[in-house]
Design a protein around this motif. Structure first.
Motif, PDB file in Angstrom:
ATOM      1  N   LEU A 114      31.562  34.726   3.699  1.00  0.00           N
ATOM      2  CA  LEU A 114      31.886  34.011   2.463  1.00  0.00           C
ATOM      3  C   LEU A 114      32.696  35.046   1.360  1.00  0.00           C
ATOM      4  CD1 LEU A 114      31.382  31.481   0.489  1.00  0.00           C
ATOM      5  CD2 LEU A 114      28.982  32.566   0.002  1.00  0.00           C
ATOM      6  N   VAL A 115      31.999  36.260   1.213  1.00  0.00           N
ATOM      7  CA  VAL A 115      32.676  37.120   0.227  1.00  0.00           C
ATOM      8  C   VAL A 115      34.216  37.403   0.916  1.00  0.00           C
ATOM      9  CG1 VAL A 115      32.597  39.411  -0.646  1.00  0.00           C
ATOM     10  CG2 VAL A 115      30.532  38.153  -0.328  1.00  0.00           C
ATOM     11  N   GLN A 133      42.509  34.405 -17.311  1.00  0.00           N
ATOM     12  CA  GLN A 133      43.504  35.207 -17.759  1.00  0.00           C
ATOM     13  C   GLN A 133      43.194  36.658 -17.418  1.00  0.00           C
ATOM     14  OE1 GLN A 133      42.453  34.923 -22.447  1.00  0.00           O
ATOM     15  NE2 GLN A 133      44.751  35.525 -22.023  1.00  0.00           N
ATOM     16  N   MET A 134      42.028  37.204 -17.420  1.00  0.00           N
ATOM     17  CA  MET A 134      41.717  38.552 -17.179  1.00  0.00           C
ATOM     18  C   MET A 134      41.935  38.767 -15.544  1.00  0.00           C
ATOM     19  SD  MET A 134      40.786  41.473 -18.537  1.00  0.00           S
ATOM     20  CE  MET A 134      41.771  42.422 -17.143  1.00  0.00           C
ATOM     21  N   ARG A 135      41.446  37.743 -14.629  1.00  0.00           N
ATOM     22  CA  ARG A 135      41.556  37.524 -13.311  1.00  0.00           C
ATOM     23  C   ARG A 135      42.987  37.746 -13.096  1.00  0.00           C
ATOM     24  NH1 ARG A 135      36.996  34.969  -9.675  1.00  0.00           N
ATOM     25  NH2 ARG A 135      35.070  35.582 -10.922  1.00  0.00           N
ATOM     26  N   GLN A 136      43.834  36.846 -13.620  1.00  0.00           N
ATOM     27  CA  GLN A 136      45.220  36.767 -13.196  1.00  0.00           C
ATOM     28  C   GLN A 136      45.727  38.045 -13.635  1.00  0.00           C
ATOM     29  OE1 GLN A 136      46.743  33.621 -15.725  1.00  0.00           O
ATOM     30  NE2 GLN A 136      45.543  32.128 -14.492  1.00  0.00           N
ATOM     31  N   ALA A 137      45.613  38.737 -14.737  1.00  0.00           N
ATOM     32  CA  ALA A 137      46.062  40.037 -14.916  1.00  0.00           C
ATOM     33  C   ALA A 137      45.787  41.160 -13.879  1.00  0.00           C
ATOM     34  CB  ALA A 137      45.578  40.359 -16.221  1.00  0.00           C
ATOM     35  N   LEU A 138      44.261  41.166 -13.369  1.00  0.00           N
ATOM     36  CA  LEU A 138      43.817  41.980 -12.365  1.00  0.00           C
ATOM     37  C   LEU A 138      44.532  41.724 -11.087  1.00  0.00           C
ATOM     38  CD1 LEU A 138      39.821  41.819 -13.233  1.00  0.00           C
ATOM     39  CD2 LEU A 138      41.398  43.909 -13.600  1.00  0.00           C
ATOM     40  N   ILE A 162      34.663  38.865  -8.346  1.00  0.00           N
ATOM     41  CA  ILE A 162      34.367  37.837  -7.392  1.00  0.00           C
ATOM     42  C   ILE A 162      32.816  37.924  -6.446  1.00  0.00           C
ATOM     43  CG2 ILE A 162      34.898  37.037  -4.982  1.00  0.00           C
ATOM     44  CD1 ILE A 162      37.945  38.277  -5.814  1.00  0.00           C
ATOM     45  N   LEU A 163      32.477  39.089  -6.503  1.00  0.00           N
ATOM     46  CA  LEU A 163      31.090  39.155  -5.907  1.00  0.00           C
ATOM     47  C   LEU A 163      30.149  38.457  -6.873  1.00  0.00           C
ATOM     48  CD1 LEU A 163      31.326  42.849  -4.314  1.00  0.00           C
ATOM     49  CD2 LEU A 163      31.101  40.366  -2.931  1.00  0.00           C
ATOM     50  N   ARG A 164      30.387  39.082  -8.124  1.00  0.00           N
ATOM     51  CA  ARG A 164      29.102  38.231  -9.080  1.00  0.00           C
ATOM     52  C   ARG A 164      29.204  36.616  -8.933  1.00  0.00           C
ATOM     53  NH1 ARG A 164      26.631  41.559 -11.790  1.00  0.00           N
ATOM     54  NH2 ARG A 164      27.101  43.763 -12.527  1.00  0.00           N
ATOM     55  N   ASP A 165      30.366  36.133  -8.923  1.00  0.00           N
ATOM     56  CA  ASP A 165      30.250  34.749  -8.580  1.00  0.00           C
ATOM     57  C   ASP A 165      29.451  34.336  -7.447  1.00  0.00           C
ATOM     58  OD1 ASP A 165      31.652  34.378 -11.016  1.00  0.00           O
ATOM     59  OD2 ASP A 165      33.722  33.941  -9.954  1.00  0.00           O
ATOM     60  N   THR A 166      29.801  35.028  -6.250  1.00  0.00           N
ATOM     61  CA  THR A 166      29.180  34.731  -5.102  1.00  0.00           C
ATOM     62  C   THR A 166      27.676  35.104  -4.973  1.00  0.00           C
ATOM     63  OG1 THR A 166      29.844  36.677  -3.953  1.00  0.00           O
ATOM     64  CG2 THR A 166      31.071  34.682  -3.558  1.00  0.00           C
ATOM     65  N   GLU A 167      27.276  36.334  -5.733  1.00  0.00           N
ATOM     66  CA  GLU A 167      25.881  36.537  -6.022  1.00  0.00           C
ATOM     67  C   GLU A 167      25.009  35.460  -6.580  1.00  0.00           C
ATOM     68  OE1 GLU A 167      23.282  40.185  -8.275  1.00  0.00           O
ATOM     69  OE2 GLU A 167      25.309  39.307  -8.768  1.00  0.00           O
ATOM     70  N   GLN A 168      25.611  34.479  -7.237  1.00  0.00           N
ATOM     71  CA  GLN A 168      25.011  33.300  -7.732  1.00  0.00           C
ATOM     72  C   GLN A 168      24.244  32.285  -6.689  1.00  0.00           C
ATOM     73  OE1 GLN A 168      24.339  33.222 -11.060  1.00  0.00           O
ATOM     74  NE2 GLN A 168      22.569  31.642 -10.300  1.00  0.00           N
TER      75      GLN A 168
END
Length: 464
Positions: A14-15, A120-125, A149-155
């Motif tokens: 998944l990750v 917008q932060m993700r796009q910049a990264l 990304i991992l924090r989102d999947t941690e949910q």
């Protein structure tokens, strides 16, 4: 028999999918990213109109930043501005990120704002991970993107833990708690295998019928003149009144912890300064000790080759005289750690119970109260612990008790000092370098703050 994928394999796949999609998106935007060199920062792509996007109270600081010609000083100004509320500075600093020619400035912005999960932060990264002209900035952007990304999947894991809790699946919940600790390490990019996270049984440092004298300090590992001077004062006090042992309160090594158990700074920043005390130091991890991917493991493993350094696990407990100590890893409190602390505090028969770690719950310094720990940790400490001892704030504080717990902050070990604010919660607060000297016997617990001149600044006695 049909193939049944393991839980770990499912999470890994998944990750990988999430991460791959993000990198593909980033690659598609490569042509848009490379910062344009600029002779004058004010012409670095950030127009005066951008200043209007800052709140009125921040515009003068924005103007100073744009007018600063030195890249290092500009990076410091960008870092300071990035500490403000992200919504107030995001648009301004992201424009600067894409336009500034200094890698130091871009690194400062990514380092601070890269933890904020907005589109917008993700796009910049993604842009800077794919094509920033500086490899270091690209790597940092990639690291910050991975964590988001991992924090989102941690949910997903947290949701599954809640399901196990509601269904009273004790065995499953225990397994998921261990998985959460692994996930916390993954989110932070830390290489910390499960065998190094194993909590040892409670051990004893000194017999329970004897008084103890020990010192505590945090935020020290800089190699600075202040750290060396304070270490010298510790050695002087140890000659007068020998310490039984010591505690470290995290941020043991700046800026990104240790690279390995063989890092040369173990000699110059640790053994040369503290080895002469000939006592054992029971250490905890601070946020800077987590910034290096190998640092937590390095600090745990160094226990096996040092006569002075002791960190058997990220969190652990031991007894000394009439005191039981509970060392925490407060960088992110896993549910497993919170349950462990609750159970160990509840069953402890020690006269005094001292919990220590890096992050304070309450503070009258720059960072203020920690709302997450206030919700997670304070209810466990209340009515069970006597003292919560921390660093993180680079100063010395004693704060009014809550739930029977006294709060001492001893973060003046050598790093640049933090300012204090006036607050009625403080019994004592001073912006100074120093350590705590603590003495415990059956009927009283004495805490003293000693500064780098060897002067006693404060004394408090708890009695039972």
């Amino acid at each position: 028999m049909a193939y049944q994928p393991t839980r770990q394999r499912v999470l890994t796949v998944l990750v990988t999918c999430f991460f791959s999609l993000s990198l593909v998106a980033a690659a598609g935007q490569q042509a848009q990213t490379s910062p344009t060199p600029s002779a004058q920062i004010n012409a670095a792509g950030v127009s005066d109109e951008r200043l209007d996007k800052l709140p009125v109270r921040l515009r003068e600081r924005g103007r100073l930043l744009l007018g600063e010609g030195d890249g290092r000083r500009r990076a410091d100004l960008a870092d300071e501005l990035a500490r403000e509320e992200p919504a107030d500075v995001m648009e301004f600093l992201l424009a600067l990120l894409d336009a500034d020619s200094s890698a130091l400035v871009r690194r400062a912005i990514v380092s601070r704002l890269g933890r904020v999960s907005t589109p917008q932060m993700r796009q910049a990264l993604e842009r800077h991970a794919a094509s920033d002209s500086d490899v270091g900035v690209a790597e940092l952007s990639l690291d910050r993107l991975r964590a988001l990304i991992l924090r989102d999947t941690e949910q997903l894991l947290l949701n599954r833990m809640e399901l196990a809790r509601r269904s009273s699946d004790a065995v499953g919940l225990r397994e998921l708690r261990q998985e959460q600790e692994r996930w916390i390490a993954l989110v932070n990019g830390v290489m910390l295998p499960s065998f190094l996270r194993a909590v040892p049984p409670v051990f004893s440092v000194k017999a329970g019928d004897q008084p103890v004298c020990f010192l505590a300090f945090g935020d020290f590992g800089t190699g600075s003149a202040e750290q060396k001077r304070l270490a010298g004062v510790m050695r002087q006090f140890n000659q007068q009144t020998p310490f039984d042992f010591a505690l470290t309160l995290g941020d043991n090594f700046y800026a990104n912890g240790m690279t390995s158990p063989d890092d040369p700074r173990w000699q110059s920043w640790w053994e040369d300064l503290y080895g002469a005390l000939h006592i054992k130091f029971y250490a905890t991890l601070g946020n800077h000790d987590w910034y290096g991917s190998d640092s937590p493991a390095a600090e745990i493993l160094y226990t096996r080759q040092s006569r002075t350094w002791r960190m058997p696990a990220p969190y652990y407990t031991f007894t000394a005289g009439p005191v039981q100590f509970f060392a925490l890893d407060t960088n992110e409190m896993s549910e497993a750690q919170l349950v462990w602390l609750h159970d160990e505090l509840t069953k402890s028969l020690a006269r005094w119970k001292v919990v220590y770690g890096h992050h304070p719950i309450y503070s009258v310094a720059a960072r203020g109260n920690n709302q997450k720990l206030l919700q997670q940790l304070q209810p466990i400490l209340s009515g069970r612990a006597d003292i919560y001892l921390t660093g993180h704030e680079h100063n010395l504080q004693h704060l009014k008790p809550e739930g029977g717990v006294h709060f001492f902050i001893v973060g003046g070990g050598g790093q640049k000092l933090d300012r204090l604010t006036a607050d009625p919660r403080a019994f004592f607060a001073v912006q100074d370098y120093g350590f705590a000297m603590l003495e415990a016997e059956q009927t009283q617990f004495r805490v003293r703050f000693i500064n780098a001149d060897g002067k006693q600044l404060y004394e408090y006695r708890l009695r039972k």
